[in-house]
Scaffold this motif. Structure first.
Motif, PDB file in Angstrom:
ATOM      1  N   ALA A 269       0.934  -1.234   0.110  1.00  0.00           N
ATOM      2  CA  ALA A 269       0.197  -0.050  -0.081  1.00  0.00           C
ATOM      3  C   ALA A 269       0.941   1.219   0.008  1.00  0.00           C
ATOM      4  O   ALA A 269       0.533   2.400  -0.797  1.00  0.00           O
ATOM      5  CB  ALA A 269      -0.707  -0.032   1.142  1.00  0.00           C
ATOM      6  N   PRO A 270       2.196   1.347   0.827  1.00  0.00           N
ATOM      7  CA  PRO A 270       2.714   2.793   0.732  1.00  0.00           C
ATOM      8  C   PRO A 270       3.239   3.085  -0.769  1.00  0.00           C
ATOM      9  O   PRO A 270       3.590   4.116  -0.868  1.00  0.00           O
ATOM     10  CB  PRO A 270       3.976   2.494   1.619  1.00  0.00           C
ATOM     11  N   PHE A 271       3.459   1.928  -1.441  1.00  0.00           N
ATOM     12  CA  PHE A 271       3.842   2.231  -2.821  1.00  0.00           C
ATOM     13  C   PHE A 271       2.965   3.212  -3.700  1.00  0.00           C
ATOM     14  O   PHE A 271       3.199   3.969  -4.435  1.00  0.00           O
ATOM     15  CB  PHE A 271       4.222   0.816  -3.592  1.00  0.00           C
ATOM     16  N   ILE A 272       1.333   2.788  -3.415  1.00  0.00           N
ATOM     17  CA  ILE A 272       0.552   3.695  -4.067  1.00  0.00           C
ATOM     18  C   ILE A 272       0.748   5.279  -3.572  1.00  0.00           C
ATOM     19  O   ILE A 272       0.447   6.178  -4.521  1.00  0.00           O
ATOM     20  CB  ILE A 272      -0.975   2.982  -3.859  1.00  0.00           C
ATOM     21  N   ALA A 273       1.002   5.338  -2.314  1.00  0.00           N
ATOM     22  CA  ALA A 273       0.975   6.723  -1.765  1.00  0.00           C
ATOM     23  C   ALA A 273       2.188   7.470  -2.258  1.00  0.00           C
ATOM     24  O   ALA A 273       2.113   8.629  -2.734  1.00  0.00           O
ATOM     25  CB  ALA A 273       0.845   6.621  -0.373  1.00  0.00           C
ATOM     26  N   ALA A 274       3.187   6.634  -2.531  1.00  0.00           N
ATOM     27  CA  ALA A 274       4.588   7.084  -3.089  1.00  0.00           C
ATOM     28  C   ALA A 274       4.391   7.536  -4.747  1.00  0.00           C
ATOM     29  O   ALA A 274       4.831   8.414  -4.971  1.00  0.00           O
ATOM     30  CB  ALA A 274       5.406   5.957  -3.073  1.00  0.00           C
TER      31      ALA A 274
ATOM     32  N   ILE B 298      14.920  12.301   1.762  1.00  0.00           N
ATOM     33  CA  ILE B 298      14.566  10.990   1.711  1.00  0.00           C
ATOM     34  C   ILE B 298      15.433   9.870   1.866  1.00  0.00           C
ATOM     35  O   ILE B 298      15.140   8.936   2.478  1.00  0.00           O
ATOM     36  CB  ILE B 298      13.729  10.966   0.269  1.00  0.00           C
ATOM     37  N   ILE B 299      16.795  10.084   1.151  1.00  0.00           N
ATOM     38  CA  ILE B 299      17.781   8.906   1.395  1.00  0.00           C
ATOM     39  C   ILE B 299      18.029   8.938   3.077  1.00  0.00           C
ATOM     40  O   ILE B 299      18.316   7.852   3.439  1.00  0.00           O
ATOM     41  CB  ILE B 299      19.060   9.510   0.692  1.00  0.00           C
ATOM     42  N   ALA B 300      18.287  10.269   3.629  1.00  0.00           N
ATOM     43  CA  ALA B 300      18.243  10.191   5.000  1.00  0.00           C
ATOM     44  C   ALA B 300      17.397   9.227   5.874  1.00  0.00           C
ATOM     45  O   ALA B 300      17.623   8.458   6.807  1.00  0.00           O
ATOM     46  CB  ALA B 300      18.655  11.460   5.734  1.00  0.00           C
ATOM     47  N   VAL B 301      16.057   9.592   5.482  1.00  0.00           N
ATOM     48  CA  VAL B 301      14.799   8.927   6.127  1.00  0.00           C
ATOM     49  C   VAL B 301      15.062   7.409   5.581  1.00  0.00           C
ATOM     50  O   VAL B 301      14.895   6.470   6.613  1.00  0.00           O
ATOM     51  CB  VAL B 301      13.666   9.528   5.413  1.00  0.00           C
ATOM     52  N   TYR B 302      15.292   7.126   4.450  1.00  0.00           N
ATOM     53  CA  TYR B 302      15.517   5.733   4.234  1.00  0.00           C
ATOM     54  C   TYR B 302      16.488   4.979   4.991  1.00  0.00           C
ATOM     55  O   TYR B 302      16.276   3.709   5.532  1.00  0.00           O
ATOM     56  CB  TYR B 302      15.913   5.543   2.697  1.00  0.00           C
ATOM     57  N   ALA B 303      17.631   5.538   5.196  1.00  0.00           N
ATOM     58  CA  ALA B 303      18.966   4.958   5.895  1.00  0.00           C
ATOM     59  C   ALA B 303      18.288   4.918   7.266  1.00  0.00           C
ATOM     60  O   ALA B 303      18.757   3.872   8.104  1.00  0.00           O
ATOM     61  CB  ALA B 303      20.020   5.663   5.643  1.00  0.00           C
ATOM     62  N   LEU B 304      17.881   5.831   8.060  1.00  0.00           N
ATOM     63  CA  LEU B 304      17.883   6.061   9.259  1.00  0.00           C
ATOM     64  C   LEU B 304      16.309   5.592  10.050  1.00  0.00           C
ATOM     65  O   LEU B 304      16.023   5.188  11.138  1.00  0.00           O
ATOM     66  CB  LEU B 304      18.113   7.303   9.738  1.00  0.00           C
ATOM     67  N   VAL B 305      15.374   5.421   9.291  1.00  0.00           N
ATOM     68  CA  VAL B 305      14.100   5.018   9.617  1.00  0.00           C
ATOM     69  C   VAL B 305      13.530   3.850   8.527  1.00  0.00           C
ATOM     70  O   VAL B 305      12.740   3.925   7.823  1.00  0.00           O
ATOM     71  CB  VAL B 305      13.072   6.313   9.301  1.00  0.00           C
TER      72      VAL B 305
ATOM     73  N   GLU C 210       9.378   1.409   2.828  1.00  0.00           N
ATOM     74  CA  GLU C 210       8.352   1.032   1.864  1.00  0.00           C
ATOM     75  C   GLU C 210       7.724   2.129   1.061  1.00  0.00           C
ATOM     76  O   GLU C 210       7.403   2.230  -0.009  1.00  0.00           O
ATOM     77  CB  GLU C 210       7.323  -0.156   2.166  1.00  0.00           C
ATOM     78  N   LEU C 211       7.812   3.199   1.671  1.00  0.00           N
ATOM     79  CA  LEU C 211       7.368   4.526   1.225  1.00  0.00           C
ATOM     80  C   LEU C 211       8.689   5.324   0.555  1.00  0.00           C
ATOM     81  O   LEU C 211       8.344   5.762  -0.361  1.00  0.00           O
ATOM     82  CB  LEU C 211       6.732   5.494   2.370  1.00  0.00           C
TER      83      LEU C 211
ATOM     84  N   LEU D 139      10.041   6.592  -3.575  1.00  0.00           N
ATOM     85  CA  LEU D 139      10.050   8.169  -3.688  1.00  0.00           C
ATOM     86  C   LEU D 139      11.484   8.346  -4.247  1.00  0.00           C
ATOM     87  O   LEU D 139      11.505   9.400  -5.071  1.00  0.00           O
ATOM     88  CB  LEU D 139       9.686   8.775  -2.398  1.00  0.00           C
ATOM     89  N   ILE D 140      12.623   7.535  -3.643  1.00  0.00           N
ATOM     90  CA  ILE D 140      13.648   8.136  -4.325  1.00  0.00           C
ATOM     91  C   ILE D 140      13.927   7.760  -5.698  1.00  0.00           C
ATOM     92  O   ILE D 140      14.450   8.713  -6.485  1.00  0.00           O
ATOM     93  CB  ILE D 140      14.905   7.142  -3.555  1.00  0.00           C
ATOM     94  N   ILE D 141      13.466   6.680  -6.160  1.00  0.00           N
ATOM     95  CA  ILE D 141      13.349   6.246  -7.883  1.00  0.00           C
ATOM     96  C   ILE D 141      12.648   7.318  -8.626  1.00  0.00           C
ATOM     97  O   ILE D 141      12.862   7.795  -9.456  1.00  0.00           O
ATOM     98  CB  ILE D 141      12.665   4.875  -7.928  1.00  0.00           C
ATOM     99  N   GLY D 142      11.358   7.554  -8.114  1.00  0.00           N
ATOM    100  CA  GLY D 142      10.400   8.414  -8.633  1.00  0.00           C
ATOM    101  C   GLY D 142      10.695   9.797  -9.005  1.00  0.00           C
ATOM    102  O   GLY D 142      10.441  10.510  -9.805  1.00  0.00           O
ATOM    103  N   ILE D 143      11.127  10.179  -7.780  1.00  0.00           N
ATOM    104  CA  ILE D 143      11.675  11.733  -7.783  1.00  0.00           C
ATOM    105  C   ILE D 143      12.797  12.007  -8.678  1.00  0.00           C
ATOM    106  O   ILE D 143      12.854  13.015  -9.442  1.00  0.00           O
ATOM    107  CB  ILE D 143      11.936  12.174  -6.410  1.00  0.00           C
ATOM    108  N   ALA D 144      13.656  11.116  -8.558  1.00  0.00           N
ATOM    109  CA  ALA D 144      14.869  11.156  -9.567  1.00  0.00           C
ATOM    110  C   ALA D 144      14.504  11.026 -11.154  1.00  0.00           C
ATOM    111  O   ALA D 144      15.025  11.845 -11.910  1.00  0.00           O
ATOM    112  CB  ALA D 144      15.896  10.202  -9.248  1.00  0.00           C
ATOM    113  N   VAL D 145      13.639  10.061 -11.132  1.00  0.00           N
ATOM    114  CA  VAL D 145      13.028   9.975 -12.618  1.00  0.00           C
ATOM    115  C   VAL D 145      12.199  10.898 -13.042  1.00  0.00           C
ATOM    116  O   VAL D 145      12.263  11.582 -14.380  1.00  0.00           O
ATOM    117  CB  VAL D 145      12.350   8.481 -12.788  1.00  0.00           C
ATOM    118  N   GLY D 146      11.502  11.703 -12.112  1.00  0.00           N
ATOM    119  CA  GLY D 146      10.512  12.604 -12.377  1.00  0.00           C
ATOM    120  C   GLY D 146      11.416  14.109 -12.772  1.00  0.00           C
ATOM    121  O   GLY D 146      11.243  14.748 -13.658  1.00  0.00           O
ATOM    122  N   CYS D 147      12.519  14.063 -12.230  1.00  0.00           N
ATOM    123  CA  CYS D 147      13.380  15.261 -12.559  1.00  0.00           C
ATOM    124  C   CYS D 147      13.951  15.111 -14.016  1.00  0.00           C
ATOM    125  O   CYS D 147      13.952  16.056 -14.748  1.00  0.00           O
ATOM    126  CB  CYS D 147      14.629  15.460 -11.454  1.00  0.00           C
ATOM    127  N   TYR D 148      14.317  13.955 -14.246  1.00  0.00           N
ATOM    128  CA  TYR D 148      14.922  13.489 -15.722  1.00  0.00           C
ATOM    129  C   TYR D 148      13.641  13.854 -16.771  1.00  0.00           C
ATOM    130  O   TYR D 148      13.874  14.364 -17.567  1.00  0.00           O
ATOM    131  CB  TYR D 148      15.262  12.192 -15.847  1.00  0.00           C
TER     132      TYR D 148
END
Length: 288
Positions: free
Chosen positions: A178-183, A240-247, A252-253, A257-266
């Protein structure tokens, strides 16, 4: 001034190559749907001691061999066991957990969440409806604020972002819950915001650069907004990377977001504006 539009075929080819690999994998293997979509029971057991994951797996194999996944979480302090839907009854799950607690004296059940398969199917259908509704609303908004061709270009860029994110998840077999949909909805909102910044500059430059070609206007607009786009994305990605590493609990959320936001910038820079140029030039050829 950067020559972005002149290399449109290159940008499109790179994206198409990645999308084809991702969609091909998805067609053959499908997405690795988690229990939120397929149904099942997720158990998190706090081990509170050093343990060998294989020892826990031997116990679970007695009850649900081939019907579960397990992984260590929280830096190896806990173990998460995901049992497929209908593989075990509630009593069998309770017995299995009790056996783990008996062998590992200091362990305790941290959480237990059960999702039925019908709930998962309902979640899938609602997620698809939410994505379609959000896309239509964005198309209408951009069409009214700018012009319809801007809207089409923006939606193509958003579709590009979603397909690549899905492709990455399919290729690397990352569980989709489910968090993937929110992302995905967050990615769409962020990407459209970045795209609108460029489109707004294109609209302004159309009034200023009346004698310039469409390609020059697009290239100038992208160049003028490039630093802003990259700096904003880098700032967000660092957070977001800090959140991914530390939380770990919300990976799953944060992961999509890391993948999509980087691709979205491109896509905002290399897909949306070139698509708008293609649509504009096509209209000129038709009306000529």
């Amino acid at each position: 001034m950067l020559k972005i539009v002149e290399k449109t075929k290159l940008w499109f080819a790179i994206s198409l190559f990645i999308i084809v690999i991702g969609m091909g994998t998805m067609a053959v293997k499908g997405l690795n749907l988690g229990i939120d979509f397929k149904g099942g029971t997720a158990l998190t057991i706090g081990m509170n001691q050093k343990f060998d994951k294989s020892d826990v797996d031997k116990i679970v194999d007695k009850y649900a061999k081939g019907e579960y996944l397990s992984k260590t979480v929280d830096n190896g302090k806990d173990i998460e066991i995901i049992v497929k839907s209908d593989a075990l009854s509630a009593d069998e799950i309770a017995t299995m957990v009790q056996e783990i607690k008996t062998q590992f004296k200091s362990s305790d059940l941290v959480s237990q969440d059960t999702t039925g398969a019908s709930v998962g199917n309902e979640l899938k259908s609602k997620a698809i409806v939410a994505l379609i509704f959000a896309t239509i609303c964005m198309l209408v908004y951009i069409g009214i604020r700018f012009e319809f061709k801007f809207g089409i270009a923006a939606i193509i860029a958003l579709l590009h972002d979603v397909l690549i994110t899905l492709g990455v998840y399919a290729v690397f077999r990352i569980p989709v819950n489910a968090p993937f949909i929110a992302a995905i909805l967050t990615i769409i909102g962020y990407s459209i915001n970045d795209t609108i910044v460029i489109f707004d500059r294109i609209r302004e430059n159309q009034r200023i650069m009346r004698k310039s070609s469409i390609e020059e206007i697009a290239n100038t607009s992208i160049t003028q907004t490039l630093a802003r786009s990259i700096n904003t994305v880098l700032t967000v990605l660092i957070s977001i990377i800090a959140v991914y590493a530390l939380v770990p609990s919300i990976r799953e959320l944060s992961e999509p977001l890391i993948i999509g936001i980087a691709v979205g910038c491109y896509s905002s820079i290399f897909i949306a504006s070139p698509v708008w140029v293609v649509l504009k030039k096509r209209k000129k050829r038709v009306t000529a």
